[in-house]
Design a protein around this motif. Structure first.
Motif, mmCIF file in Angstrom:
data_model
loop_
_atom_site.group_PDB
_atom_site.id
_atom_site.type_symbol
_atom_site.label_atom_id
_atom_site.label_comp_id
_atom_site.label_asym_id
_atom_site.label_seq_id
_atom_site.Cartn_x
_atom_site.Cartn_y
_atom_site.Cartn_z
ATOM 1 N N ALA A 207 -1.171 4.994 -24.597
ATOM 2 C CA ALA A 207 -2.330 4.921 -23.698
ATOM 3 C C ALA A 207 -2.045 3.957 -22.542
ATOM 4 C CB ALA A 207 -3.572 4.479 -24.470
ATOM 5 N N GLN A 208 -1.411 2.831 -22.856
ATOM 6 C CA GLN A 208 -1.067 1.884 -21.793
ATOM 7 C C GLN A 208 -0.079 2.522 -20.812
ATOM 8 O OE1 GLN A 208 -1.112 1.179 -25.112
ATOM 9 N NE2 GLN A 208 -1.197 -1.022 -25.488
ATOM 10 N N LEU A 209 0.867 3.266 -21.367
ATOM 11 C CA LEU A 209 1.917 3.810 -20.503
ATOM 12 C C LEU A 209 1.423 4.970 -19.659
ATOM 13 C CD1 LEU A 209 4.802 3.336 -23.033
ATOM 14 C CD2 LEU A 209 4.628 2.266 -20.782
ATOM 15 N N LEU A 210 0.484 5.737 -20.161
ATOM 16 C CA LEU A 210 -0.134 6.757 -19.296
ATOM 17 C C LEU A 210 -0.881 6.067 -18.157
ATOM 18 C CD1 LEU A 210 -1.029 9.552 -18.434
ATOM 19 C CD2 LEU A 210 -2.851 9.451 -20.154
ATOM 20 N N THR A 211 -1.580 5.005 -18.472
ATOM 21 C CA THR A 211 -2.313 4.276 -17.433
ATOM 22 C C THR A 211 -1.360 3.717 -16.381
ATOM 23 O OG1 THR A 211 -3.898 3.664 -19.145
ATOM 24 C CG2 THR A 211 -4.075 2.514 -17.041
ATOM 25 N N ALA A 212 -0.235 3.189 -16.835
ATOM 26 C CA ALA A 212 0.748 2.655 -15.881
ATOM 27 C C ALA A 212 1.260 3.767 -14.969
ATOM 28 C CB ALA A 212 1.907 1.995 -16.626
ATOM 29 N N TYR A 213 1.484 4.943 -15.545
ATOM 30 C CA TYR A 213 1.926 6.060 -14.705
ATOM 31 C C TYR A 213 0.844 6.414 -13.686
ATOM 32 C CZ TYR A 213 3.679 10.550 -13.139
ATOM 33 O OH TYR A 213 4.118 11.581 -12.352
ATOM 34 N N MET A 214 -0.411 6.376 -14.105
ATOM 35 C CA MET A 214 -1.495 6.680 -13.171
ATOM 36 C C MET A 214 -1.557 5.638 -12.054
ATOM 37 S SD MET A 214 -2.306 9.485 -14.304
ATOM 38 C CE MET A 214 -3.387 9.732 -12.899
ATOM 39 N N MET A 215 -1.200 4.400 -12.379
ATOM 40 C CA MET A 215 -1.120 3.374 -11.326
ATOM 41 C C MET A 215 -0.066 3.761 -10.298
ATOM 42 S SD MET A 215 -1.106 -0.257 -13.280
ATOM 43 C CE MET A 215 -2.480 -0.860 -14.251
ATOM 44 N N ARG A 216 1.056 4.275 -10.776
ATOM 45 C CA ARG A 216 2.122 4.707 -9.862
ATOM 46 C C ARG A 216 1.600 5.816 -8.962
ATOM 47 N NH1 ARG A 216 7.444 7.634 -9.630
ATOM 48 N NH2 ARG A 216 6.494 9.432 -10.588
ATOM 49 N N GLU A 217 0.965 6.818 -9.564
ATOM 50 C CA GLU A 217 0.481 7.944 -8.774
ATOM 51 C C GLU A 217 -0.586 7.497 -7.777
ATOM 52 O OE1 GLU A 217 3.213 9.820 -9.478
ATOM 53 O OE2 GLU A 217 1.729 11.123 -8.545
ATOM 54 N N TYR A 218 -1.479 6.660 -8.258
ATOM 55 C CA TYR A 218 -2.546 6.153 -7.383
ATOM 56 C C TYR A 218 -1.953 5.404 -6.182
ATOM 57 C CZ TYR A 218 -5.901 2.716 -5.706
ATOM 58 O OH TYR A 218 -6.658 1.911 -4.901
ATOM 59 N N SER A 219 -0.935 4.583 -6.434
ATOM 60 C CA SER A 219 -0.372 3.784 -5.336
ATOM 61 C C SER A 219 0.226 4.687 -4.261
ATOM 62 C CB SER A 219 0.681 2.799 -5.872
ATOM 63 O OG SER A 219 1.848 3.476 -6.311
ATOM 64 N N CYS A 220 0.889 5.751 -4.695
ATOM 65 C CA CYS A 220 1.491 6.673 -3.714
ATOM 66 C C CYS A 220 0.400 7.465 -2.997
ATOM 67 C CB CYS A 220 2.468 7.615 -4.414
ATOM 68 S SG CYS A 220 3.934 6.793 -5.073
ATOM 69 N N ASP A 221 -0.605 7.913 -3.746
ATOM 70 C CA ASP A 221 -1.699 8.660 -3.116
ATOM 71 C C ASP A 221 -2.462 7.770 -2.143
ATOM 72 O OD1 ASP A 221 -1.117 11.000 -4.475
ATOM 73 O OD2 ASP A 221 -2.466 10.546 -6.143
ATOM 74 N N LEU A 222 -2.639 6.508 -2.511
ATOM 75 C CA LEU A 222 -3.403 5.607 -1.649
ATOM 76 C C LEU A 222 -2.682 5.376 -0.319
ATOM 77 C CD1 LEU A 222 -5.851 3.683 -1.310
ATOM 78 C CD2 LEU A 222 -4.381 1.852 -2.234
ATOM 79 N N VAL A 223 -1.387 5.117 -0.395
ATOM 80 C CA VAL A 223 -0.675 4.818 0.847
ATOM 81 C C VAL A 223 -0.645 6.048 1.751
ATOM 82 C CG1 VAL A 223 1.722 5.338 0.153
ATOM 83 C CG2 VAL A 223 1.262 3.473 1.762
ATOM 84 N N GLU A 224 -0.500 7.221 1.152
ATOM 85 C CA GLU A 224 -0.531 8.448 1.965
ATOM 86 C C GLU A 224 -1.925 8.645 2.576
ATOM 87 O OE1 GLU A 224 0.660 11.642 -0.596
ATOM 88 O OE2 GLU A 224 2.800 11.279 -0.280
ATOM 89 N N HIS A 225 -2.946 8.408 1.786
ATOM 90 C CA HIS A 225 -4.327 8.591 2.242
ATOM 91 C C HIS A 225 -4.654 7.627 3.386
ATOM 92 C CE1 HIS A 225 -8.648 9.420 1.774
ATOM 93 N NE2 HIS A 225 -8.839 8.108 1.845
ATOM 94 N N LEU A 226 -4.287 6.368 3.235
ATOM 95 C CA LEU A 226 -4.584 5.388 4.288
ATOM 96 C C LEU A 226 -3.797 5.704 5.557
ATOM 97 C CD1 LEU A 226 -4.718 2.069 2.195
ATOM 98 C CD2 LEU A 226 -6.637 3.426 3.060
ATOM 99 N N ALA A 227 -2.590 6.216 5.394
ATOM 100 C CA ALA A 227 -1.799 6.598 6.579
ATOM 101 C C ALA A 227 -2.485 7.742 7.317
ATOM 102 C CB ALA A 227 -0.388 6.996 6.143
#
Lengths: 573, 243
Positions: A207-227
């Motif tokens: 469960a922790q590791l799925l959450t960590a992966y979601m953090m990775r995805e979120y970070s990439c989606d966020l930077v693309e979205h803000l750009a």
């Protein structure tokens, strides 16, 4: 903790298991490298194998980075949701330590699709942390912070219509860093043991590791979205860069408490790893066997990864040195492939010869890298071993055991603890405690925190005191009667009895001693068990590293097409 | 920090209950090897509708003066034993009583132990659930003494079957009045060390000296607010500084 020299039982194990006296030294545990049995790699392999479907449901974030995001994660038999709240970065009270109070994202991993009630509850409760309450379907509460410099550089580049420079990204290899993953009952989240082994997240740390992966995805989606919000010219991250970026992770002293509190888990994990290594070493391989070619490829990948590593390490072996060592192993393996001889020997199990020679010359990290790669040659065995890791925390006393029997057990399995000199001035120099501020685990000289309760497990002192009381008693008497008069030994007796005949559960160290290096065990957890790469060391007590470095994107997971993803080479620009 | 919702019934999980019990018991002055083995008892007691966490709160002072090693066997006749509790709390006696029941059951197939002179005798009822993980079926009768009768119970290695009360707690947690829980939470926090500038140097990737100079590398990618680490007083609670 028998010190085995014979092969482990079980089909396919033909080479020697390493001895606990070798493996369980802190400096040996510190050298263990990520492998197929590390949590992140095992979990990612599972997601790809089962073609999990991860998709963005909602991304309501404004140009100031304020907003709400929701993801759906569909495992084969059920759905999870990740709900995150983005915040503009704040410089006030910002630190990577647990005592920090500024987070750029707070989120929750829940069972089931996200409902409005789930979202509103998380929005209200997450910021309260210790006084907040999770919904009954919550598995993890999490927090993460941007790597400000790299995030900003990436945002600027994407907004300008170009890709970020690899030389900038490769200094940390992530956009955001995990600053907290809490679950297993914390804040009212679900207890992991109750999930059961058939649950998609019922395995160790999943469960922790799925959450960590979601953090990775979120970070990439966020930077693309803000750009995109910043510029009409904005481009998305190149897929190769998106995979290259992992999620950052900082870890520290609390992991020593984890190791001492979960000895069965440690034993099961290290035992599984050592068994897989022994099986791989024992493989009878001809030079033309595809697994020799596979190992050549893996070693080449590891060498490239180390050569391209731009991290600065304080006390750890440099990546350049590790690459040099691995090149030696690679040369020997290629010679075998070409000549049929390993170090001029013809041997049915050539990898056993390779390891036996390599361990005499290579740095510990290089040796453990080779051993981790060997596990890739026995994937079915390794995956089956990982699936069997199950480790309840409860220990009970075996009250009818005689003191003679218990004494024999202690002399056999804890000789190292009995022989540790606890009378020196440095033996109890340090105390392990938690601060009232965010319950941060700390380690300091006893005289500097005279009132702190020592929360560390004093194995050596405890075993010696127990043995003294056993020797003063009637050897035919029972454990029940000893503990009636000496209740102070109860916890340790239950632990010792409960771990009878196991060998990989307890690091052989006095953690209160001046000479103990805390980062050794932090590194075991981060590199070996979690599967974190490029762990940079700070003051021998803190690590910064990268999870999911090179991990597949959701598209690759959904299609089940991801191959060997670890040790990624730098994307070519 | 925001005031907790003290008027609510909270769903509290075993991890939290164990942690709070452990911390509170750590402040009794009892040896660590003893109090660590007691951390489940208030939780089981609460689940069984006995004294639970309110009792832990109420009896804290007495527990501080406890001497569990004074509990003694006063008579023994085959599978029957009589213990003098010497005025100790039932929670302090209970682990030893379960051990002795286990020893007698292993020898005789059944056992009976009578405990006299213990505080909160009804708490021995916890043994009916707590001893199951030790492979014992225990029936407790409470009068002016506690009588515990035990027989062997097979273990499967599966928590769901071996310790059904614990399994229930792991699955569903426990409904506890918020007012009680937050009192327990704040009492438990007293076991943690006071924060200070010196103490803050005992963790983290760098050390901030009093003059603001830093020991250690600065490339930790934290963007650390150094003034935060140098502040003489710190919040004793942690919550987000974000809006």
């Amino acid at each position: 903790m028998t010190d085995m020299t014979q092969p482990m039982s079980g089909p396919g194990v033909t080479a020697r298991m390493r001895k606990a006296s070798q493996v369980m030294l802190p400096e040996s545990l510190a050298a263990i490298q990520p492998s197929r049995l590390s949590g992140a790699r095992a979990f990612m392999n599972r997601m790809v194998r089962e073609r999990w479907d991860i998709s963005m449901v909602r991304f309501d974030v404004d140009s100031n980075a304020e907003g709400t995001v929701v993801y759906s994660i569909k495992a084969p038999d059920r759905e999870f949701s990740f709900i995150g709240f983005s915040r503009p970065p704040s410089r006030t009270a910002r630190t990577g330590r647990i005592i920090g109070r500024a987070w750029d994202m707070m989120g929750t991993l829940n069972e089931g699709p996200a409902t409005e009630a789930d979202i509103e509850s998380a929005r209200r409760e997450l910021p309260k942390l210790y006084t907040g309450r999770a919904t009954p379907n919550a598995l993890i509460w999490c927090r993460s912070n941007r790597s400000m410099r790299v995030f900003d550089q990436t945002l600027e580049a994407l907004a300008a219509g170009r890709q970020p420079a690899i030389e900038d990204l490769s200094k940390v290899c992530y956009l955001m860093r995990n600053t907290g993953l809490d679950g297993n009952g914390t804040f009212g989240t679900r207890s992991f043991p109750s999930l059961g082994r058939d649950h998609p997240l019922g395995g160790v740390l999943q469960a922790q590791l799925l959450t960590a992966y979601m953090m990775r995805e979120y970070s990439c989606d966020l930077v693309e979205h803000l750009a995109r919000l910043k510029s009409d010219k904005a481009v998305r991250l190149d897929p190769s860069i998106r995979s290259y970026l992992g999620v950052g992770n900082g870890s520290a002293l609390g992991l020593i408490f984890f190791i001492h509190k979960h000895p069965r888990l440690i034993n099961a994990w290290i035992g599984a790893r050592e068994t897989a290594i022994a099986k791989a070493r024992g493989l009878e391989l001809e030079p033309a066997d595809g697994r020799i070619a596979q190992l050549v490829g893996l070693l080449e990948r590891a060498v490239t990864f180390r050569r391209q590593d731009r991290m600065v390490y304080e006390a750890f072996t440099s990546s350049a040195e590790i690459a040099d060592d691995l090149t030696q192993a690679l040369s020997a393996l290629k010679a075998f492939r070409d000549s049929g001889r390993m170090y001029d020997e013809i041997h049915a199990a050539p990898l056993d010869v390779l390891v036996s020679r390599f361990e005499k010359t290579a740095s510990p990290e290089a040796l453990e890298t080779l051993l981790s790669l060997l596990i890739e040659l026995v994937p079915e065995d390794a995956d089956a071993l990982f699936a069997e890791i199950d480790a309840p925390d409860e220990f009970v006393v075996s009250p009818a055991e005689t003191l003679a029997s218990l004494a024999e057990l202690i002399r056999r399995d804890y000789r190292w603890a009995l022989d540790t000199d606890m009378t020196t001035a440095d033996a109890y120099k340090y105390v392990w405690y938690k601060s009232e501020t965010a319950e941060e685990p700390r380690r300091g000289a006893r005289e500097e925190v005279p009132d702190a309760l020592d929360l560390g497990l004093d194995i050596c002192g405890g075993v010696q005191a127990l043995m003294a009381d056993i020797e003063a008693a009637d050897p035919s008497s029972t454990v029940a009667r000893l503990l009636l008069g000496h209740p102070e030994h109860r916890y340790l007796v239950a632990r010792i009895q409960g771990l009878r005949d196991e060998q990989f559960h307890t690091p052989r160290a006095n953690i209160n001693d001046e000479s103990f290096v805390p980062i050794d065990l932090v590194r075991l957890m981060n590199c070996g068990i979690h599967g974190i790469d490029k762990t940079r060391d700070f003051l021998n007590r803190n690590l910064r590293g990268v999870l999911y470095h090179g991990a597949p994107t959701p598209d690759e997971i959904r299609s089940g097409t991801a191959g060997a993803w670890f040790y990624p080479a730098e994307p070519v620009q | 920090m925001s005031a907790p919702h003290s008027d609510h019934i909270l769903r509290v999980m075993p991890r939290e209950m164990r942690l709070m019990s452990e911390r509170i018991l750590s402040m009794t002055g009892q040896p660590k090897g003893f109090f660590l083995a007691l951390q489940d008892l208030p939780m089981y007691s609460q689940k069984l509708g006995l004294g639970g966490f309110a009792l832990l709160e109420k009896r804290f002072d007495e527990l501080c003066g406890g001497r569990p090693e004074s509990i003694a066997i006063v008579s023994e006749d085959a599978a029957k034993m009589r213990l003098d509790g010497r005025g100790q709390h039932a929670w302090f006696a209970l682990p030893a009583v379960i051990d002795l029941l286990g020893e007698l059951v292993s020898r005789f197939g059944e056992a009976e132990i009578v405990v006299a002179d213990a505080v909160d005798l009804e708490e021995f009822k916890v043994a009916e659930a707590f001893a199951q993980r030790s492979g014992l079926s225990v029936v407790v009768t409470i009068g002016h003494e506690a009588v515990l009768r035990a027989s062997r119970r097979s273990l499967s290695g599966n928590v769901r079957q071996d310790d059904p009360l614990l399994w229930s707690l792991l699955e569903d947690g426990l409904a506890i009045p918020g007012e009680l829980w937050w009192r327990i939470y704040h009492q438990a926090k007293k076991a943690l060390a006071a924060d200070s500038v010196v103490s803050r140097r005992h963790a983290g990737p760098m050390i901030v000296n009093q003059d603001g100079t830093i020991i250690g590398r600065k490339d930790n990618d934290d963007e650390t607010d150094v003034s935060f680490l140098m502040a003489p007083g710190a919040e004793t609670q942690t919550e987000s500084t974000n809006p």
